[in-house]
Design a protein around this motif. Sequence first.
Motif, PDB file in Angstrom:
ATOM      1  N   LEU A 257    -104.405  58.421  42.667  1.00 54.53           N
ATOM      2  CA  LEU A 257    -104.247  57.954  44.211  1.00 54.53           C
ATOM      3  C   LEU A 257    -103.044  58.176  44.612  1.00 54.53           C
ATOM      4  O   LEU A 257    -102.649  58.762  45.668  1.00 54.53           O
ATOM      5  N   MET A 258    -101.810  58.002  43.649  1.00 52.60           N
ATOM      6  CA  MET A 258    -100.602  58.206  44.033  1.00 52.60           C
ATOM      7  C   MET A 258    -100.164  59.715  44.403  1.00 52.60           C
ATOM      8  O   MET A 258     -99.636  60.156  45.354  1.00 52.60           O
ATOM      9  N   SER A 259    -100.942  60.677  43.405  1.00 51.68           N
ATOM     10  CA  SER A 259    -100.795  62.140  43.701  1.00 51.68           C
ATOM     11  C   SER A 259    -101.398  62.508  45.054  1.00 51.68           C
ATOM     12  O   SER A 259    -100.876  63.154  45.982  1.00 51.68           O
ATOM     13  N   MET A 260    -102.524  61.961  45.612  1.00 49.02           N
ATOM     14  CA  MET A 260    -103.135  62.137  46.847  1.00 49.02           C
ATOM     15  C   MET A 260    -102.281  61.587  48.005  1.00 49.02           C
ATOM     16  O   MET A 260    -102.192  62.264  49.027  1.00 49.02           O
ATOM     17  N   ILE A 261    -101.638  60.459  47.793  1.00 52.69           N
ATOM     18  CA  ILE A 261    -100.781  59.869  49.120  1.00 52.69           C
ATOM     19  C   ILE A 261     -99.533  60.553  49.082  1.00 52.69           C
ATOM     20  O   ILE A 261     -99.050  60.858  50.078  1.00 52.69           O
TER      21      ILE A 261
END
Length: 269
Positions: A257-261
């Motif tokens: 999720l952090m990589s997408m954000i």
Amino acid sequence: MINSYAGLDDAGVAIAAARAGADVVHTMYGRRLTRIDKGAGDFATAADVEAEKAILGIISAARPDDAVLGEEGGQQGASGAVRQWLVDPLCGTLNYAVGNMLVAVNVALRDGAAAVADPFSGEVFFTDGETARVRQNGADAQLAPTPATQLVDVNLDPPFPGAPGFRAVELLAHPGFVERFRPRVVSTTLALAWVAAGKRAAYVTDGGDLSSSVHFAAGIAVCRAAGCVVTGIDGAPIGQAGRGLVVAADAGTHALLMSMIRSRSQNCT
């Protein structure tokens, strides 16, 4: 009269208070309730107010020397108290007002025990500050987060303080998100307890410092005690320097999720 709450530990107080609020919310469900305008499109109902009164009644009986910060009543209780309870008597008021049962009652001792009650399932998710459990029908079970559902709750309610760097709606359009997860919008912090219980893989919301929010404190405490990964939307620990919230069942889900954000944020700069 014997004070039946005085002998409870802090987790017991949180559970009893959350249940008292949940009983009110459940009893008043379905009634025509006048909306009390709070500005900026926000409002409360008589259920919010009466549930908070019930919660405060338990806390004041069990911990008369403690202070309380309630969403509806503000700061109350002992002046200069070392300990403070954070109370959100009805999280999901808009859901409730239109007959949607997706709501929660949140009670948390700052930096301590906490409970999140679902008025309609009868579940109470709670922590003593170290372990996290769910109580239903008189039985307790340990909470076990898992990303198996692949369901991620994303809060789309305004305001949007992270824009333009972060917009939750853009996360839903990320190709990797669509490939890996399935979005849900519950519009109540009950979704945080669901991450701890394995009913959701993660929860994402924009915002400021949510660590001391009456809305989020109980859910955050339960998730941390259950072993979830809890950070801000920038990946940093939540607190005065943090903003928003990303809660994941495991480190792999959180990292994804952090990589997408971050990829969305970089595209906006």
